[in-house]
Design a protein around this motif. Structure first.
Motif, PDB file in Angstrom:
ATOM      1  N   VAL A  49       0.831  -1.211   0.000  1.00 41.67           N
ATOM      2  CA  VAL A  49       0.000   0.000   0.000  1.00 41.67           C
ATOM      3  C   VAL A  49       0.864   1.259   0.000  1.00 41.67           C
ATOM      4  CG1 VAL A  49      -1.863   1.218   1.198  1.00 41.67           C
ATOM      5  CG2 VAL A  49      -1.767  -1.289   1.282  1.00 41.67           C
ATOM      6  N   SER A 104      -6.055  10.953   7.845  1.00 35.24           N
ATOM      7  CA  SER A 104      -6.911  10.783   6.655  1.00 35.24           C
ATOM      8  C   SER A 104      -6.125  10.401   5.415  1.00 35.24           C
ATOM      9  CB  SER A 104      -7.676  12.093   6.369  1.00 35.24           C
ATOM     10  OG  SER A 104      -8.550  12.374   7.443  1.00 35.24           O
ATOM     11  N   THR A 143      -3.521   7.525   3.881  1.00 39.66           N
ATOM     12  CA  THR A 143      -2.963   6.199   4.171  1.00 39.66           C
ATOM     13  C   THR A 143      -1.439   6.250   4.132  1.00 39.66           C
ATOM     14  OG1 THR A 143      -3.308   3.850   3.768  1.00 39.66           O
ATOM     15  CG2 THR A 143      -2.846   5.194   1.832  1.00 39.66           C
ATOM     16  N   THR A 177      -8.027  19.303   2.958  1.00 35.50           N
ATOM     17  CA  THR A 177      -8.611  18.105   2.339  1.00 35.50           C
ATOM     18  C   THR A 177      -7.499  17.102   2.056  1.00 35.50           C
ATOM     19  OG1 THR A 177      -8.486  19.318   0.238  1.00 35.50           O
ATOM     20  CG2 THR A 177     -10.631  19.236   1.338  1.00 35.50           C
ATOM     21  N   PRO A 178      -7.801  15.800   2.148  1.00 35.80           N
ATOM     22  CA  PRO A 178      -6.722  14.812   2.238  1.00 35.80           C
ATOM     23  C   PRO A 178      -5.825  14.683   1.010  1.00 35.80           C
ATOM     24  CG  PRO A 178      -8.881  13.729   2.208  1.00 35.80           C
ATOM     25  CD  PRO A 178      -9.136  15.195   2.349  1.00 35.80           C
ATOM     26  N   GLY A 179      -6.374  14.777  -0.192  1.00 38.26           N
ATOM     27  CA  GLY A 179      -5.536  14.613  -1.384  1.00 38.26           C
ATOM     28  C   GLY A 179      -4.504  15.723  -1.488  1.00 38.26           C
ATOM     29  N   SER A 180      -4.979  16.942  -1.415  1.00 36.73           N
ATOM     30  CA  SER A 180      -4.043  18.068  -1.528  1.00 36.73           C
ATOM     31  C   SER A 180      -3.162  18.164  -0.278  1.00 36.73           C
ATOM     32  CB  SER A 180      -4.799  19.376  -1.786  1.00 36.73           C
ATOM     33  OG  SER A 180      -5.905  19.476  -0.935  1.00 36.73           O
ATOM     34  N   VAL A 203      -3.609  -0.364  -7.528  1.00 35.21           N
ATOM     35  CA  VAL A 203      -4.572   0.568  -6.929  1.00 35.21           C
ATOM     36  C   VAL A 203      -4.624   0.518  -5.408  1.00 35.21           C
ATOM     37  CG1 VAL A 203      -5.990   0.396  -8.999  1.00 35.21           C
ATOM     38  CG2 VAL A 203      -6.565  -1.006  -7.005  1.00 35.21           C
ATOM     39  N   MET A 204      -3.765  -0.256  -4.765  1.00 35.86           N
ATOM     40  CA  MET A 204      -3.891  -0.415  -3.309  1.00 35.86           C
ATOM     41  C   MET A 204      -3.816   0.916  -2.576  1.00 35.86           C
ATOM     42  SD  MET A 204      -2.007  -3.795  -1.977  1.00 35.86           S
ATOM     43  CE  MET A 204      -2.369  -5.408  -2.694  1.00 35.86           C
ATOM     44  N   ASN A 205      -2.838   1.729  -2.918  1.00 30.90           N
ATOM     45  CA  ASN A 205      -2.674   2.994  -2.215  1.00 30.90           C
ATOM     46  C   ASN A 205      -3.861   3.918  -2.477  1.00 30.90           C
ATOM     47  OD1 ASN A 205      -1.567   6.010  -2.382  1.00 30.90           O
ATOM     48  ND2 ASN A 205      -0.434   4.912  -0.818  1.00 30.90           N
ATOM     49  N   TYR A 206      -4.226   4.035  -3.727  1.00 35.20           N
ATOM     50  CA  TYR A 206      -5.327   4.925  -4.118  1.00 35.20           C
ATOM     51  C   TYR A 206      -6.643   4.463  -3.467  1.00 35.20           C
ATOM     52  CZ  TYR A 206      -8.456   7.455  -7.358  1.00 35.20           C
ATOM     53  OH  TYR A 206      -9.417   8.265  -7.900  1.00 35.20           O
ATOM     54  N   ALA A 245      -7.062   2.695  -0.714  1.00 38.08           N
ATOM     55  CA  ALA A 245      -7.030   2.959   0.728  1.00 38.08           C
ATOM     56  C   ALA A 245      -7.306   4.435   0.990  1.00 38.08           C
ATOM     57  CB  ALA A 245      -5.678   2.551   1.308  1.00 38.08           C
ATOM     58  N   ASN A 246      -6.699   5.301   0.195  1.00 38.96           N
ATOM     59  CA  ASN A 246      -6.918   6.734   0.384  1.00 38.96           C
ATOM     60  C   ASN A 246      -8.359   7.134   0.104  1.00 38.96           C
ATOM     61  OD1 ASN A 246      -4.625   8.033   1.421  1.00 38.96           O
ATOM     62  ND2 ASN A 246      -3.547   7.793  -0.527  1.00 38.96           N
ATOM     63  N   LEU A 255     -10.508   6.033   3.033  1.00 36.51           N
ATOM     64  CA  LEU A 255     -10.325   6.952   4.168  1.00 36.51           C
ATOM     65  C   LEU A 255     -11.071   8.268   3.928  1.00 36.51           C
ATOM     66  CD1 LEU A 255      -6.545   6.611   5.103  1.00 36.51           C
ATOM     67  CD2 LEU A 255      -8.498   6.068   6.586  1.00 36.51           C
ATOM     68  N   TRP A 263     -10.441  13.254  -5.367  1.00 37.68           N
ATOM     69  CA  TRP A 263     -10.206  12.621  -4.049  1.00 37.68           C
ATOM     70  C   TRP A 263     -10.633  13.608  -2.951  1.00 37.68           C
ATOM     71  CZ3 TRP A 263      -4.361  11.244  -2.754  1.00 37.68           C
ATOM     72  CH2 TRP A 263      -4.220  10.929  -1.406  1.00 37.68           C
ATOM     73  N   ASP A 264     -10.184  14.841  -3.066  1.00 40.69           N
ATOM     74  CA  ASP A 264     -10.611  15.875  -2.110  1.00 40.69           C
ATOM     75  C   ASP A 264     -12.132  16.020  -2.078  1.00 40.69           C
ATOM     76  OD1 ASP A 264      -8.070  16.540  -1.264  1.00 40.69           O
ATOM     77  OD2 ASP A 264      -7.876  18.306  -2.540  1.00 40.69           O
ATOM     78  N   ASN A 291       1.421   2.093  -9.841  1.00 41.21           N
ATOM     79  CA  ASN A 291       0.353   3.079  -9.959  1.00 41.21           C
ATOM     80  C   ASN A 291       0.806   4.271 -10.795  1.00 41.21           C
ATOM     81  OD1 ASN A 291      -0.982   5.723  -8.715  1.00 41.21           O
ATOM     82  ND2 ASN A 291      -2.442   4.046  -8.570  1.00 41.21           N
TER      83      ASN A 291
END
Lengths: 271, 271, 271
Positions: free
Chosen positions: A32, A196, A198, A242-245, B33-36, B38-39, B42, B251-252, C35
């Protein structure tokens, strides 16, 4: 609250040393977080390598400044590789840090963690409270859970467990607690948004790995690495909520934080 | 076109429930895609765990609100783990969702998909049209492809296949079609840029998994999850039109979309 | 310095062809970059697939426009899969590109690279100088290292090694050197920040794979792909100077760079 100025200076010094020495950090970690961990290590100035094959882990670890073991998506053959790499690391006096992801949740994870702890000398274990508590013997564990009614009691459990295991424990949470059973540090850096994204815990572990490679005192290496990593989270959260940014902004912050900012921003409490 | 107001309310309700209950979603999924995934889990408020070892999947899935199976980078031993985890999930009435990535493209993928479908009770299968069609028996499959000359015919194929399989089918594309062979929903949310980011389909599947954990009706869970996921794509595309920044922005958006926005933005058509 | 206008035109042409033909690129690559590589391939207009199971690699590669082999987190069974896929690719005249990550660092990596090179016909090998030099026979290797005192000598080593191996070598660095032992190109595009993001080398390799699928001359395919990939790095660095946001910005740039920009921006030197 008073934060320790000497530890803040030490944090800045360790960061400088990582950026100058660019230690190779050998990771046997989970699927991950591999990409994120490698990127974080690069951004702090270290050189990441991921290698898990039994045919090469002994050779690879011999070039490394630290070995990071993470059981996040473990399978028995990967644990065997960790043991192999770890024995070589021990023989060469290369520090090992373990991230016991999910230990306590399944038998495989708890047993694998305990196997690693008994077959290797692990310098530092970083996890959340329940992962760290899973390292205790079963009766201690039950007693541990039952007996924790306050921060003081949690501290006392960690203190005794570190002494028993002969490893430094880093219990991360709102405040991080670091102890070798003798000294105790608390790190007040960090931000709730880190939960938030991973792999922030795993990346914190890898960052400790990089600091272990340049600081011979693993207690100060651990506390200062966590202050630095937490400060980057704070800087990220100043930019976005926000988590992505935030993932991007805190990753960027690890790269941009300079010695002065770290010395001013590290909030490490002694005792 | 008229969109269903009750389903829009249901979408908002399901999102609220995911954020409150924070269900553990057990993923046995692909490396890409594991990381994406999981994110994304979350960010929507769920708790992801990735675990594939046969020594722990039964234990792990027993804590979960849903089991997500994804054959993206499959190997035979991973399929065995999926079957093991799936049997336990079935015994405990934990819903399973399958993402048959690439089924129809290679024999291994088609056979693995069919093995999973025959050995487990799978609540929902999400894929593109050709992946879903690969679930049909060979003659039905050929007949299927030959007979699809219109949206009505595609609908009729999906309808009959869902009935045959006893699973809900979610065929995602410009418009998503969800059917259990009885009810049919069409979800009009989404954005073309989603196809430029790897793993958006897999993340949609995981999002359905989270909704399955809080909504006892898997048909409404699936349709509402896809409306939510598609709406986040729309919000992302309002900010940026390039794939890297779109990945971050959507994602945000999954994190920021609130009940009211989802109720207003969900475009679910009944029938 | 004079850059070649015909090669710049060729770069633009190849980019257009990738976007029109959307070649399937089959990757057997490492866990760290899967990824990112998939996303980069999507952003340039190609179709990525990651598949490593011996049960399907021959079937999968037969649909592909190119096969990308990357030994980054290698294990012996993955090397076996690479050989299987590669033999099929050779039989079908599908070009193979190899990224020998870490070759020269451990015996397993050096031996695996050499096994791949001896059992397969590899069109292109892309790596840094030490990885590429590890392809030479041991005495040549030692002699090689000892004898490199200038750019001219490095060029001569690469030139002779490419001739010996019958493969095109692409040594990437501040300036990329591409040679088949006859022609030599140097690509001056790129930015130092690319070294701060994990997997940029692997993504460059995958980009070459996509260009190999549309350009029958693997030397021009390689040089033009590296110019394009490097230009995206330059564009990213115009937007930001920190690694997280740079990763996103350069990924976006691969998507937005048009024919005209590439023709104007490619800096390919002949000879």
């Amino acid at each position: 609250m008073m934060f320790d100025k000497e530890m803040a200076r030490k944090a800045a010094e360790n960061l400088k040393a990582v950026r100058e020495k660019k230690p190779l950090i050998h990771n046997i970690t989970n699927f991950v977080v591999m990409n994120y961990t490698a990127n974080i290590l690069l951004s702090i100035g270290a050189s990441p390598v991921m290698a898990h094959a039994q045919e090469e882990v002994e050779e690879m670890v011999s070039f490394a400044g630290a070995l990071v073991l993470n059981i996040g998506t473990l399978a028995p053959d990967w644990i065997d590789s960790m043991i192999m790499a770890g024995k070589k690391a021990n023989a060469l006096n290369i520090p090992i840090i373990l991230d016991p992801v999910g230990s306590g949740a399944t038998r495989l994870r708890t047993e694998s963690t305990n196997r690693i702890m008994s077959e290797l000398h692990v310098s530092v274990v970083r996890g959340n409270a329940s992962e760290i508590l899973s390292l205790a013997h079963e009766d201690a564990r039950t007693k541990g859970v039952d007996s924790i009614h306050s921060v003081d009691e949690a501290t006392s459990v960690a203190y005794n467990l570190a002494k028993d295991l002969g490893s430094i424990l880093a219990i991360t949470g709102e405040v991080d607690l670091i102890t070798d059973g003798d000294r105790i540090y608390r790190v007040h850096n960090g931000h709730a948004l880190m939960g938030s994204v991973t792999g922030t815990g795993c990346a914190a572990t890898a960052t400790i790995g990089a600091f272990l490679a340049v600081d011979k005192d693993p207690v100060t290496a651990t506390a200062t690495a966590l202050a630095y990593f937490g400060l980057a989270g704070e800087k990220g959260a100043e930019k976005t909520q926000t988590p992505g940014s935030f993932m991007i902004a805190s990753w960027d912050a690890l790269y941009t934080i300079d010695k002065k900012q770290l010395e001013e921003g590290a909030r490490i409490q002694v005792g």
